[in-house]
Design a protein around this motif. Structure first.
Motif, PDB file in Angstrom:
ATOM      1  N   ARG A 120       0.838  -1.200   0.000  1.00 30.21           N
ATOM      2  CA  ARG A 120       0.000   0.000   0.000  1.00 30.21           C
ATOM      3  C   ARG A 120       0.867   1.242   0.000  1.00 30.21           C
ATOM      4  O   ARG A 120       0.563   2.228  -0.685  1.00 30.21           O
ATOM      5  N   SER A 121       1.961   1.182   0.738  1.00 27.48           N
ATOM      6  CA  SER A 121       2.862   2.321   0.785  1.00 27.48           C
ATOM      7  C   SER A 121       3.476   2.557  -0.588  1.00 27.48           C
ATOM      8  O   SER A 121       3.654   3.683  -1.027  1.00 27.48           O
ATOM      9  N   ARG A 152       1.738   9.546  -5.607  1.00 27.85           N
ATOM     10  CA  ARG A 152       2.385  10.842  -5.376  1.00 27.85           C
ATOM     11  C   ARG A 152       3.306  11.181  -6.561  1.00 27.85           C
ATOM     12  O   ARG A 152       3.348  12.312  -7.030  1.00 27.85           O
ATOM     13  N   ALA A 153       4.012  10.170  -7.073  1.00 28.86           N
ATOM     14  CA  ALA A 153       4.901  10.424  -8.206  1.00 28.86           C
ATOM     15  C   ALA A 153       4.104  10.811  -9.447  1.00 28.86           C
ATOM     16  O   ALA A 153       4.471  11.721 -10.213  1.00 28.86           O
ATOM     17  N   ALA A 154       2.947  10.078  -9.593  1.00 32.28           N
ATOM     18  CA  ALA A 154       2.109  10.415 -10.761  1.00 32.28           C
ATOM     19  C   ALA A 154       1.594  11.838 -10.659  1.00 32.28           C
ATOM     20  O   ALA A 154       1.581  12.596 -11.652  1.00 32.28           O
ATOM     21  N   ALA A 155       1.159  12.233  -9.468  1.00 31.01           N
ATOM     22  CA  ALA A 155       0.673  13.601  -9.280  1.00 31.01           C
ATOM     23  C   ALA A 155       1.779  14.599  -9.560  1.00 31.01           C
ATOM     24  O   ALA A 155       1.556  15.649 -10.185  1.00 31.01           O
ATOM     25  N   ALA A 156       3.004  14.288  -9.104  1.00 27.99           N
ATOM     26  CA  ALA A 156       4.125  15.205  -9.329  1.00 27.99           C
ATOM     27  C   ALA A 156       4.432  15.324 -10.813  1.00 27.99           C
ATOM     28  O   ALA A 156       4.664  16.419 -11.347  1.00 27.99           O
ATOM     29  N   ALA A 167      -5.126  11.580  -8.015  1.00 28.82           N
ATOM     30  CA  ALA A 167      -3.920  10.929  -7.493  1.00 28.82           C
ATOM     31  C   ALA A 167      -3.592  11.416  -6.082  1.00 28.82           C
ATOM     32  O   ALA A 167      -3.336  10.610  -5.162  1.00 28.82           O
ATOM     33  N   LEU A 168      -3.643  12.744  -5.902  1.00 26.51           N
ATOM     34  CA  LEU A 168      -3.324  13.296  -4.580  1.00 26.51           C
ATOM     35  C   LEU A 168      -4.376  12.884  -3.545  1.00 26.51           C
ATOM     36  O   LEU A 168      -4.069  12.536  -2.388  1.00 26.51           O
ATOM     37  N   ALA A 225      -6.088   9.849   1.083  1.00 22.91           N
ATOM     38  CA  ALA A 225      -7.087   8.982   1.723  1.00 22.91           C
ATOM     39  C   ALA A 225      -6.465   7.678   2.189  1.00 22.91           C
ATOM     40  O   ALA A 225      -6.768   7.163   3.286  1.00 22.91           O
ATOM     41  N   SER A 226      -5.556   7.131   1.360  1.00 23.18           N
ATOM     42  CA  SER A 226      -4.906   5.857   1.728  1.00 23.18           C
ATOM     43  C   SER A 226      -4.103   6.028   3.001  1.00 23.18           C
ATOM     44  O   SER A 226      -4.137   5.190   3.904  1.00 23.18           O
TER      45      SER A 226
END
Lengths: 204, 433
Positions: free
Chosen positions: B2-3, B10-14, B419-420, B425-426
């Motif tokens: 999950r991590s 986070r990388a996709a959002a960046a 994505a963010l 939420a996760s």
């Protein structure tokens, strides 16, 4: 094709009908020598009349003063401008006479100055050949009138160089004033020059 | 696991955010070459064209005009478009672009007359002018689709102006055009007033005329220098009446391209199939200035032959007709003694008579074209040329819609937010900070 009609001009002054036999004699000559359809009878037309425009060649003669009224002058001026031709002959054969003095003045006023027509002009060769210019008349040769043999006819020329007024001091009106039947008594027909005038008027 | 997914989100959002920033920066750069809309005011348009030629042109140009742009402006815009600029054009709001065209055609006329045809919308006034000034004007009709002019002399840079005289006017510009080789006219007939005055009429408007007028058997009065009847010598032959012995020559002349004008009674001497004619009709009692030929006697021409084109009618009768014969043309003229119209129909009679005969000769004359070498092709159909060069006109829209920098895709913003949000939420659900 409409036949040619020989027209004699009637004017109010003078004796316009002084040579009544000339038309018939010239009509006879035109019919005799050419294939031009010609009406057997001539007509008389007033110079002030609109009928003048139906006859692009008009013959005038007389002994007395040739003075045109305002109506005659106006119609003749327009007639000449549109291509009509006047043949005017001095029946007096006298350059000192009243007809000559008045006619030359009137015609110059209407059509411009009358000038000597060169004897090489097509008028003298368009049908019969007259190498010496206008044929002399018996009146000239007999010393009557002004006692001159006029070497030239006079003419006023239109803008295209064609004759609009042909003026003669030779008295062809006397020369041609006989019944056509009398031609057979002449060795040379003296009306042949009249045929040239008609042919010239019909073609130039 | 999950991590690792949270790290991926986070990388996709960046990455998406980085892409969005790149797009934004590219948009800023493109703004320097932004869309430009301008009108056809020469004081604005011409300097702008100069500027765009000397430096980077905008990404797009939207030209709003009151009338189709001139040929140089069109060419200039096409050159700029070739460099990558999107060029659109169309009418300014409230204006209508007028479809107009001009055609200049020489007429067989010694005064170098021309026939000018102007296509224009019905109801619009068309003014014809050249460099020396206005010549004529007329209103276009629906039936003809425009206006036709006949100009009695040469034109220098003819121009048709449609729809007023201001900037909203459409100007179609023709060229002086080619000229025609005009040979003399030969007149054949018997000596008479008609022959004399036809010679005078044609001569007065500049035609060189040869004539052979029969006076007696084997005696003709000759005017000019009549030559053999062929297209190398004559533009047209006028047969006023019988001309026996010439039928073979006249027939060959017409069939090889020559023009013939003939009276009904002389048709059998022309050596061509005769067209029927009706019984002669008398003219009006007087010759009126306004309609001089109404007073002339007329032999009506039979028009049952479908190859015949009627050139002039008088009431229900065909007065002048034309037809093709081989490579040439023949006109049959039914009036008698047209000289009467010259003499008796008013002071304008000689001019009208000459013009009428001139038109008749022009209608049939053999006149080879002399092509004039010129680089000036005019601008005969400006609207059509503009569409051909720049494409069809467009409606005006917001300038930023066309040719601005690349816009940020709407889904990119959504993807970043998803994505963010998912990553956040996760982490919250598993109790991470």
């Amino acid at each position: 094709m409409t036949p040619f009609v020989f027209a004699t001009g009637r004017y109010q002054s003078g004796d316009w009908d002084a040579a009544p036999l000339v038309p018939a004699n010239l009509i006879d000559s035109v019919a005799r020598y050419t294939s031009i359809p010609v009406a057997p009878q001539g007509v008389v037309v007033d110079l002030a009349s609109a009928a003048l425009f139906d006859y692009p060649l008009v013959y005038c003669t007389g002994h007395l003063p040739f003075r045109l009224t305002a109506g005659e002058a106006s119609t003749v001026r327009r007639y000449l401008t549109r291509g009509g031709m006047l043949f005017v002959d001095d029946h007096n054969h006298d350059v000192g006479g009243v007809f000559h003095a008045t006619a030359t003045e009137e015609l110059s006023r209407l059509a411009g100055p009358l000038v000597d027509l060169p004897n090489t002009h097509p008028l003298y060769s368009c049908f019969f050949e007259f190498r010496d210019g206008p044929p002399a008349t018996s009146h000239e040769l007999n010393g009557w009138g002004d006692n001159l043999v006029h070497a030239h006819l006079q003419a006023a020329l239109g803008p295209d160089g064609a004759i609009s007024v042909l003026y003669s001091s030779k008295d062809y009106s006397s020369e041609w004033g006989y019944h056509p039947d009398a031609k057979r008594f002449q060795s040379v027909d003296n009306t042949r020059f009249g045929v040239n005038i008609v042919v010239y008027a019909l073609t130039r | 696991m999950r991590s690792r997914a949270e790290h991926l989100l986070r990388a996709a959002a960046a990455l998406a955010l980085g892409w969005a920033i790149w797009c934004g920066l590219r948009g800023v750069a493109a703004t320097a070459r932004s869309a430009t809309r301008l009108g056809d005011d020469p004081s604005v348009l011409t300097p702008a064209l100069h500027r765009w030629t000397a430096s980077d042109p905008p990404a797009s140009i939207d030209l709003r005009v009151a009338s189709p742009p001139s040929a140089p402006t069109r060419a200039w815009l096409a050159a700029i478009a070739a460099l990558g600029t999107v060029v659109t054009w169309g009418p300014a709001s409230g204006d209508t672009l007028l479809a107009t065209a001009i055609d200049v055609e020489p007429i067989a006329d010694p005064r170098r007359a021309v026939r000018v045809g102007v296509a224009a919308p019905a109801g619009r006034t068309v003014m014809l002018r050249d460099v020396l000034g206005p010549l004529d004007s007329a209103r276009a009709t629906r039936r003809t689709g425009g206006v036709g002019f006949r100009v009695g002399g040469p034109l220098v840079v003819p121009e048709a102006v449609v729809g007023g005289t201001g900037r909203e006017a459409t100007r179609a510009r023709g060229t002086g055009g080619d000229s025609l080789l005009l040979r003399p006219v030969l007149i054949i007939g018997r000596a008479g007033w008609e022959g004399k005055f036809v010679v005078r009429a044609l001569t007065s408007i500049g035609w060189r005329v040869d004539a052979r007028l029969a006076v007696a058997p084997r005696a003709d009065v000759v005017i000019g220098s009549p030559a053999a009847i062929d297209t190398a010598h004559y533009a047209a032959v006028v047969m006023l009446d019988s001309a026996a012995g010439l039928s073979d020559a006249v027939r060959r002349y017409v069939q090889s391209g020559g023009g013939l004008i003939v009276r009904p009674a002389a048709q059998h001497d022309a050596g061509l199939p005769a067209v029927g004619a009706g019984p002669p009709q008398p003219g009006a009692p007087t010759l009126a200035d306004s309609a001089p030929r109404r007073g002339l006697a007329l032999t009506p021409i039979d028009t049952t032959d479908t190859a015949i084109v009627v050139l002039e009618r008088r009431d229900r009768f065909a007065a002048v007709v034309a037809r093709r014969v081989g490579a040439g043309r023949e006109a049959i003229e039914g009036y008698s003694d047209t000289w009467r119209a010259r003499m008796a129909a008013g002071d304008d009679g000689p001019r009208a008579h000459a013009e009428w005969w001139g038109r008749l000769v022009s209608a049939v004359a053999y006149a080879p074209v002399i092509v004039r070498a010129t680089h000036d092709r005019g601008d005969p159909a400006p609207l059509a040329a503009t569409i051909a060069t720049l494409g069809p006109p467009t409606s005006p829209g917001p300038a930023s819609d066309r040719g601005g920098g690349p816009a940020l895709p709407w889904w990119l913003f959504g993807a970043i937010m998803i994505a963010l949000g998912s990553e956040w939420a996760s982490r919250r659900l598993r109790g991470a900070a």
